[in-house]
Each structure stands twice: as C-alpha cells, then as structure tokens.
Design a protein around this motif. Structure first.
Motif: not given
Lengths: 312, 202
Positions: A77, B68, A96-97, A91, A82-83, A89, B91-92, A79, A85-86, A93-94
C-alpha cells in the motif's frame, strides 16, 4: 516505426508502479490459508481418524501465515496508514472491497479455530503460561460450536480462495487476467497447496489416504491451466498476445517448468508411486509437498507479473 | 450539468511540452512525476519521414474502469464527468493503476494515486485547464461536450479526422485527437500508405 516517450516515471512505465511481489505473495498465502481452512474443516466434519495432529498444527499455523500475507499487502500500500479505510465502507463493484471483508471474517474464523485447537495443548505451569491456559479455556468453550465453525470455515475458505483469482479477473485493462478460469484456478491451486501443507505434518498412513484427493486436485488444476491458456489463445488479439507471454515469452519457463512440471507433474508422480507401493527414495517423498507449494507460489508470481506486463 | 472533455489537434502540436511543464507547476506535481506524457511516433525511412507528437493524460473516461475497482471510493466521477481521486480516502492499493487501460495513473510520493484532474480547481473558478491556456500553438481545446458552442465541440465538429485511443476497451475516453494520421489507422504499420496520404495532403 519509431516511438519515443518522454518522462521516465510510472506514468510512462506503469510496471514501475503496479503490483509486484507483495501482491503475488499475498495471493499465494491467501490461497494457502483458504486451502487449509477448507480441507481441515472437511476432514474434521468427516471425523477422519489419524489427521488430528497434522490438522491442529496446520490450523494454528494458518493464523501467522495469513498475517504474513496481510503484512505483504500492507507493504504494497502506498498509504498503509489509510488501510482502515477498507473497513469504513463497502464498495459493491470493487472485488478488493469484497476481499477485504471476506479476509476480515476469514481471519476471525482462523483465530477461533486455532483457539479451539489449543485446548488440547498442555503447558508447564508458570506465570507465563497463564494467557495460554486462558486461551485453552476459551477454546474449550468455542469447541462446543466447532461443527458450525467448520461449516463457516468451508464457506469462507471457498470465498477467500476464489477471491484471490477474482481480484485479478475483474480488471479488464489487463488482458492476461481477463479469464473466467482464473478464479477456479486459484481456488483449486489453493486447495492443492493447502493439502500439501497439511501433509507436511501427517504420518505416512493418513498422508497416503489423502493422496487420491490431492492427485485429483492437481489434475483439475492442470485442466484449469489448460482452460486458462485456451481462453487467452482463442480470444481477441490482446488476449492472444497475453497468452504468448505464457506460451513462449519470458514467463513461459516459470509456468511450464516451475508450475506444471516441478509444481504438479513431478510431485504427483512421486505420490502415485508411493500409493502404488513402489520404492521411492525418502528424500523425494519428503520434498513432494514442498514442490507443490513452490509451484503454487510461482503460479501467482507468473500470473501477477505477466498480467501487469500485458496491455490492451 | 456539463460533460467536460478535451481535444488535441495533433497537426498543430509541436511537441514542445509546455503543457507538461504548466501542469507540473499548476498542480505542484512532485519532482520526477508527471501527469502528462508525450509520445512521439515516426514512420518511414530517412529522408521520407512522417511523425506525430501525442500528449497523453487521464482521459476522464465515461465508463472509467478505475472507478468501480476502487475499494474505498477514493476514486470517483463527478456529475460533470471528471474522474478524480480523493487523497484522504486513498490507500494506495493501486487497483486503479492496473485497471487503467491507458496507464495514466501513478503513485504520488505521499502514497496516494495521482493523475490529471483537468485542473478541476481552475474549472470551478471558470478558467480553462493550465495545459490548454499554455499551449503556444493553440492545439488544445476544452469545454462542455454537450454544448455545441464550446471550444471543444467546435474543434471536434470542424475536424476532418477525430480519434480516441483504444476505442475497443469500451471506456469511452473524453480526450479526443484531431487530424491524426497514425492513431487507430488500419494501415498503422504500413508507413508507405501513411506517407503517400501525407504527400497527397489528405
């Protein structure tokens, strides 16, 4: 024709900024942990005798293995701080989310299962064993629900194993990943390496009982690799070019030599010879699981690096 | 709502890269990083040569593949069609970097993913992007694609050749190239055909 490009940075050379070894290692360890979860849960639900010691070691080992995978992801990552942040939320369509949440629930189940199996461990008494005794006590309580936890391990294991492939196949800009075969391939490969990892801690007799399952998984993995190559080579021009990277390009040796021959055909041959009661040198017999795990690792590296190098 | 887009007249572009420098200055793009890149294509054999400069940057696609895949919602599309990244949510993870078919994203030294914004801060003030106002040959046109009297709509309507890069991706980029003889041509790899068209003034 000559093409000149100004600016030596990741904008110009995207391979400088895209996914590298961290992601390949993360996908491998994710698949390995998923394989351990599924196979160990199935064996426990079947109450197969002779597997307990091997399964316990594998289930407890799965927690640090998953942590190493997550640490590799963290290193990738840009950043990392900011992990969180996963998990702030979802998402839809993602991929990875989805994967973040699957991984979170899988980690909870992994820790719970590891805790359950610490109840059988005995420790020398002393102040330093008190946390471990507490862990054993918690394990005994959780153990009352072990069947429900095993079922959830199977579901989350399948989700986690498939996710490692879906993460790549939902990115259409990389034609090499544009294949429906990638999710089942990574799931089955996870089962193969998970099974190989469990075999490291099994006695000879239960190991041999597991061989038919492992050989079947390896055969399915070979068929999926063939299917994956077919979807590339019979697809539109960008997919064909991506397939060429694996067929005769710079990643061909890794796929065919490292994955297919050394990671699947050689160890499967060794195990079939063992089941057939042929004389197999002990060294060969002991390296077979390591070869399969190495093959699984090389598969992720080849697919990640070749995928990043392929362009529409 | 506007639908912002840009067009670059390839025949006017001299490859001076003033736009690239203006972008770096306007957006304080860190040392060694660029939001724009220049591609120079030359066909033929000396002395019979034909070449084009092509400036590339984020194409602010209508079906932006980078949006998306973002797991945190850091990459998003505004009502005006701009594709932007919120650094505080990023998050990069680079999912958007690998998802961009044009490879127009990079990781800022701050850890977040960076790219062209069409100078959204200038648009908010009613000004044109820095690259557009800086171009010494006036090869760049910007504006609302839905407004027939905008600079970009007039430029596209009056061009004899309009192309987008990689139309087969279905991303529908909103940066158009005008008067190019090399982009998406069936005879792209046949310099003789391109040169004969060039000599014929087509």
């Amino acid at each position: 024709m000559e093409i000149g490009i100004t600016g030596v940075d990741p904008t110009t050379f995207p391979e400088m900024a895209a996914w590298h070894w961290h992601i390949a290692l993360y996908l491998f360890l994710g698949g390995l942990v998923a394989g351990i979860m599924i196979i160990s849960a199935v064996l426990r639900l079947r109450r197969s005798p002779g597997f307990d010691r091997g399964l316990r070691i594998a289930e407890i080992s799965a927690v640090p293995l998953a942590c190493v995978g997550l640490f590799a992801l963290f290193l990738d990552l840009g950043n990392g701080w900011n992990a969180w942040r996963f998990f702030a939320t979802f998402q839809v369509t993602s991929a990875m989310s989805w994967g973040s949440w699957i991984l979170l629930f899988a980690m909870i189940v992994l820790v719970v299962r590891a805790t359950i199996h610490t109840q059988d461990l005995t420790f020398r008494s002393g102040w330093w064993t008190r946390p471990l005794d507490l862990l054993s006590r918690i394990g005994r309580i959780l153990g009352r629900k072990s069947r429900a936890i095993d079922y959830s391990a199977i579901v989350l294991g399948i989700a986690l194993g498939a996710y490692t492939g879906i993460l790549l196949s939902t990115i259409p800009a990389r034609p090499l990943w544009d294949s429906m075969a990638l999710a089942p391939l990574f799931l089955v490969s996870g089962l193969t390496v998970g099974g190989a990892f469990i075999c490291l801690f099994l006695e000879r007799e239960p190991h041999l009982r597991l061989v038919p399952l492992i050989v079947t998984l390896c055969a399915v993995e070979l068929a999926l690799i063939a299917g994956f190559m077919a979807t590339l080579l019979m697809g539109p021009a960008p997919l064909q070019a991506a397939g060429e990277l694996l067929l005769g390009g710079r990643y061909a040796l890794g796929l065919w030599g490292g994955v297919v021959v050394l990671g699947l055909l050689v160890p499967v041959s060794i195990e079939i010879a063992e089941v057939a009661r042929r004389k197999v040198p002990p060294l060969l017999s002991s390296i077979a699981p390591y070869l399969k795990m190495s093959g699984g690792l090389v598969l992720r590296f080849v697919i990640v690096y070749a995928g990043v190098a392929s362009v529409l | 709502m506007a639908r912002y887009g840009m067009a670059i007249d390839v025949a006017r572009c001299q490859g001076c890269q003033a736009c690239l420098v203006a972008c770096k200055t306007e957006n304080e793009v860190p040392l060694g990083k660029f939001r724009l890149r220049m591609r120079e294509e030359v066909v033929g054999t000396f002395p019979d040569l034909y070449g084009e400069f092509r400036m590339e940057q984020c194409f602010h696609c209508e079906n932006a593949p980078c949006v998306p895949v973002c797991p945190t919602g850091a990459t998003f599309q505004t009502d005006d069609g701009l594709v932007l990244t919120n650094p505080s949510r990023c998050t990069g993870c680079k999912a958007c970097v690998v998802a961009c078919p044009y490879d127009m994203r990079h990781v800022n030294p701050g850890g977040w993913v960076d790219k062209c914004t069409f100078c959204d801060h200038r648009i908010a003030e009613g000004r044109q992007p820095a690259c557009v106002v800086t171009c010494p040959t006036g090869s760049r046109f910007f504006g609302d694609l839905d407004n027939p009297s905008s600079d970009v709509s007039i430029a596209i309507a009056s061009a004899t050749q309009v192309d987008v890069l990689k139309p087969h991706t279905g991303a529908k980029p909103k940066l158009f190239y005008l008067e190019s003889k090399l982009i998406n041509q069936a005879d792209h790899d046949d310099p003789a055909t391109v040169l004969s068209e060039f000599a014929g003034g087509k």
